[in-house]
Write a protein that holds these residues in place. Structure first.
Motif, PDB file in Angstrom:
ATOM      1  N   ASN A   1      10.842  -7.571  17.403  1.00 32.51           N
ATOM      2  CA  ASN A   1      10.246  -7.647  18.740  1.00 32.51           C
ATOM      3  C   ASN A   1       9.213  -6.541  18.938  1.00 32.51           C
ATOM      4  O   ASN A   1       8.141  -6.759  19.480  1.00 32.51           O
ATOM      5  N   HIS A   2       9.561  -5.340  18.493  1.00 31.43           N
ATOM      6  CA  HIS A   2       8.625  -4.212  18.504  1.00 31.43           C
ATOM      7  C   HIS A   2       8.765  -3.534  17.151  1.00 31.43           C
ATOM      8  O   HIS A   2       9.757  -2.855  16.893  1.00 31.43           O
ATOM      9  N   GLY A   3       7.775  -3.715  16.321  1.00 33.96           N
ATOM     10  CA  GLY A   3       7.887  -3.184  14.973  1.00 33.96           C
ATOM     11  C   GLY A   3       6.551  -2.808  14.380  1.00 33.96           C
ATOM     12  O   GLY A   3       5.532  -2.736  15.076  1.00 33.96           O
ATOM     13  N   GLU A   4       6.572  -2.590  13.084  1.00 30.69           N
ATOM     14  CA  GLU A   4       5.357  -2.192  12.379  1.00 30.69           C
ATOM     15  C   GLU A   4       5.516  -2.503  10.901  1.00 30.69           C
ATOM     16  O   GLU A   4       6.637  -2.611  10.390  1.00 30.69           O
ATOM     17  N   SER A   5       4.398  -2.661  10.229  1.00 29.20           N
ATOM     18  CA  SER A   5       4.422  -2.910   8.790  1.00 29.20           C
ATOM     19  C   SER A   5       3.091  -2.498   8.186  1.00 29.20           C
ATOM     20  O   SER A   5       2.063  -2.451   8.880  1.00 29.20           O
ATOM     21  N   CYS A   6       3.091  -2.210   6.899  1.00 31.85           N
ATOM     22  CA  CYS A   6       1.853  -1.867   6.213  1.00 31.85           C
ATOM     23  C   CYS A   6       2.021  -2.076   4.712  1.00 31.85           C
ATOM     24  O   CYS A   6       3.151  -2.164   4.207  1.00 31.85           O
ATOM     25  N   GLY A   7       0.915  -2.174   4.030  1.00 29.91           N
ATOM     26  CA  GLY A   7       0.955  -2.363   2.587  1.00 29.91           C
ATOM     27  C   GLY A   7      -0.399  -2.784   2.061  1.00 29.91           C
ATOM     28  O   GLY A   7      -1.437  -2.578   2.708  1.00 29.91           O
ATOM     29  N   VAL A   8      -0.397  -3.386   0.888  1.00 30.23           N
ATOM     30  CA  VAL A   8      -1.623  -3.905   0.284  1.00 30.23           C
ATOM     31  C   VAL A   8      -1.327  -5.255  -0.351  1.00 30.23           C
ATOM     32  O   VAL A   8      -0.175  -5.564  -0.662  1.00 30.23           O
ATOM     33  N   ALA A   9      -2.371  -6.032  -0.531  1.00 34.91           N
ATOM     34  CA  ALA A   9      -2.282  -7.275  -1.306  1.00 34.91           C
ATOM     35  C   ALA A   9      -3.304  -7.164  -2.432  1.00 34.91           C
ATOM     36  O   ALA A   9      -4.473  -6.848  -2.179  1.00 34.91           O
ATOM     37  N   ILE A  10      -2.873  -7.402  -3.652  1.00 36.73           N
ATOM     38  CA  ILE A  10      -3.740  -7.184  -4.806  1.00 36.73           C
ATOM     39  C   ILE A  10      -3.815  -8.436  -5.680  1.00 36.73           C
ATOM     40  O   ILE A  10      -2.790  -9.050  -5.991  1.00 36.73           O
ATOM     41  N   SER A  11      -5.033  -8.798  -6.034  1.00 38.13           N
ATOM     42  CA  SER A  11      -5.267  -9.852  -7.020  1.00 38.13           C
ATOM     43  C   SER A  11      -5.921  -9.193  -8.232  1.00 38.13           C
ATOM     44  O   SER A  11      -7.103  -8.850  -8.197  1.00 38.13           O
ATOM     45  N   LYS A  12      -5.128  -8.994  -9.287  1.00 38.09           N
ATOM     46  CA  LYS A  12      -5.682  -8.395 -10.504  1.00 38.09           C
ATOM     47  C   LYS A  12      -6.677  -9.344 -11.172  1.00 38.09           C
ATOM     48  O   LYS A  12      -7.632  -8.902 -11.809  1.00 38.09           O
ATOM     49  N   MET A  13      -6.459 -10.645 -10.987  1.00 38.56           N
ATOM     50  CA  MET A  13      -7.345 -11.631 -11.589  1.00 38.56           C
ATOM     51  C   MET A  13      -8.753 -11.564 -10.967  1.00 38.56           C
ATOM     52  O   MET A  13      -9.763 -11.591 -11.666  1.00 38.56           O
ATOM     53  N   LYS A  14      -8.808 -11.439  -9.625  1.00 38.50           N
ATOM     54  CA  LYS A  14     -10.091 -11.398  -8.919  1.00 38.50           C
ATOM     55  C   LYS A  14     -10.569  -9.971  -8.672  1.00 38.50           C
ATOM     56  O   LYS A  14     -11.647  -9.775  -8.120  1.00 38.50           O
ATOM     57  N   LYS A  15      -9.745  -8.967  -9.017  1.00 40.54           N
ATOM     58  CA  LYS A  15     -10.071  -7.546  -8.820  1.00 40.54           C
ATOM     59  C   LYS A  15     -10.292  -7.231  -7.334  1.00 40.54           C
ATOM     60  O   LYS A  15     -11.198  -6.485  -6.959  1.00 40.54           O
ATOM     61  N   ILE A  16      -9.423  -7.819  -6.500  1.00 38.08           N
ATOM     62  CA  ILE A  16      -9.516  -7.640  -5.052  1.00 38.08           C
ATOM     63  C   ILE A  16      -8.283  -6.899  -4.556  1.00 38.08           C
ATOM     64  O   ILE A  16      -7.157  -7.173  -4.985  1.00 38.08           O
ATOM     65  N   ILE A  17      -8.502  -5.963  -3.642  1.00 39.07           N
ATOM     66  CA  ILE A  17      -7.406  -5.317  -2.941  1.00 39.07           C
ATOM     67  C   ILE A  17      -7.608  -5.464  -1.447  1.00 39.07           C
ATOM     68  O   ILE A  17      -8.740  -5.352  -0.957  1.00 39.07           O
ATOM     69  N   VAL A  18      -6.527  -5.741  -0.729  1.00 41.13           N
ATOM     70  CA  VAL A  18      -6.554  -5.889   0.727  1.00 41.13           C
ATOM     71  C   VAL A  18      -5.551  -4.896   1.306  1.00 41.13           C
ATOM     72  O   VAL A  18      -4.344  -5.016   1.101  1.00 41.13           O
ATOM     73  N   TYR A  19      -6.044  -3.900   2.028  1.00 43.74           N
ATOM     74  CA  TYR A  19      -5.189  -2.955   2.739  1.00 43.74           C
ATOM     75  C   TYR A  19      -4.864  -3.539   4.106  1.00 43.74           C
ATOM     76  O   TYR A  19      -5.744  -4.094   4.776  1.00 43.74           O
ATOM     77  N   TRP A  20      -3.620  -3.405   4.543  1.00 45.93           N
ATOM     78  CA  TRP A  20      -3.273  -3.938   5.856  1.00 45.93           C
ATOM     79  C   TRP A  20      -2.241  -3.062   6.571  1.00 45.93           C
ATOM     80  O   TRP A  20      -1.448  -2.340   5.933  1.00 45.93           O
ATOM     81  N   ALA A  21      -2.276  -3.106   7.892  1.00 40.92           N
ATOM     82  CA  ALA A  21      -1.292  -2.441   8.735  1.00 40.92           C
ATOM     83  C   ALA A  21      -1.199  -3.213  10.041  1.00 40.92           C
ATOM     84  O   ALA A  21      -2.217  -3.692  10.566  1.00 40.92           O
ATOM     85  N   GLU A  22       0.013  -3.340  10.563  1.00 45.99           N
ATOM     86  CA  GLU A  22       0.229  -4.026  11.832  1.00 45.99           C
ATOM     87  C   GLU A  22       1.233  -3.245  12.672  1.00 45.99           C
ATOM     88  O   GLU A  22       2.166  -2.645  12.154  1.00 45.99           O
ATOM     89  N   SER A  23       1.006  -3.267  13.988  1.00 43.76           N
ATOM     90  CA  SER A  23       1.918  -2.622  14.919  1.00 43.76           C
ATOM     91  C   SER A  23       2.012  -3.496  16.164  1.00 43.76           C
ATOM     92  O   SER A  23       0.990  -3.880  16.739  1.00 43.76           O
ATOM     93  N   TRP A  24       3.222  -3.826  16.582  1.00 47.39           N
ATOM     94  CA  TRP A  24       3.383  -4.721  17.742  1.00 47.39           C
ATOM     95  C   TRP A  24       4.535  -4.275  18.631  1.00 47.39           C
ATOM     96  O   TRP A  24       5.296  -3.419  18.265  1.00 47.39           O
TER      97      TRP A  24
END
Length: 238
Positions: free
Chosen positions: A215-238
């Protein structure tokens, strides 16, 4: 034309321009799209155009005075409703301008430093195809920030090794709803995707660094595609 007629003509043109700008700004939020709502933005312009036209074709002072009084009453009500809405608008608008990344990271997210400490402090030259997404919190809606870029094989390997060592959990592809059903863990959606899909493809590994609460939380991390050489940094707070 008399001075008063010139005044109403100028105000009609001015509020027409304001109406166009407001329609453009609010349509970008994706919240307001109806014809009736757009018509509201042009209410003062319509009123001033009508009053200006009436002054051109009628000599009845009583009718003109009534029209002028109604004109300013309507404009007053319109301003009373519009000004608070304009103050709220920044809380409803998603930001994708890369130039605002550092300001938002060090400003808005300074209250959630632990969630974004894994983010790059700035956009470096070796980051290619950079995309940025920021959604501010509003009422019960949470805040989200996401940075995506493409890099070299060497960098993506180093990043993957680093984040794998501090991960709490991982998922292969999917979106936050998939991950929530699978393991009761809130992650994120692919807001910086090139397509309209918010789901990460199967070549992405979503690495959760931290996640707590529902209900009230938070999260963070990354998503990585080694094949496409892409990294996505993310963070959420609600």
């Amino acid at each position: 034309m008399k001075k008063l007629e010139w005044l109403y003509l100028v105000l009609a043109i001015l509020f027409s321009a304001i109406g166009i700008i407001q329609c453009y700004r609010w349509s970008r939020t994706g919240i307001i799209t109806s014809f009736i709502t757009y018509l509201f933005f042009f209410t003062p312009a319509i009123i001033f155009w009508a009053t200006f036209t009436l002054k051109q074709f009628t000599k009845q002072k009583i009718l003109l005075n009534i029209a002028i009084v109604l004109c300013w009453i309507v404009v007053g009500i319109w301003g009373f409703l519009t000004i608070p809405a304009e103050m709220i608008l920044p809380s409803l608008t998603n930001v994708t301008n890369i130039k605002k990344y550092e300001k938002i990271l060090n400003g808005y997210w300074s209250f959630h430093k632990d969630l974004v400490k894994h983010f790059p402090s700035k956009i470096d030259a070796d980051m290619k195809k950079v995309k940025f997404f920021f959604c501010p919190a509003f009422l019960q809606g949470g805040a989200c920030i996401q940075l995506r870029y493409t890099t070299t094989d060497e960098n993506i390997a180093e990043l993957y090794k680093h984040f794998s060592e501090i991960k709490n959990q991982t998922f292969i592809g999917g979106d936050c709803n998939d991950h929530l059903r699978e393991a009761d863990v809130w992650t994120t959606n692919f807001y910086t995707n090139d397509s309209e899909s918010y789901e990460f493809p199967d070549d992405f590994e979503i690495i959760v660094i931290h996640s707590e609460g529902f209900n009230h939380g938070e999260s963070c991390g990354v998503a990585i595609s080694k094949m496409k050489k892409i990294i996505v940094y993310w963070a959420e707070s609600w």
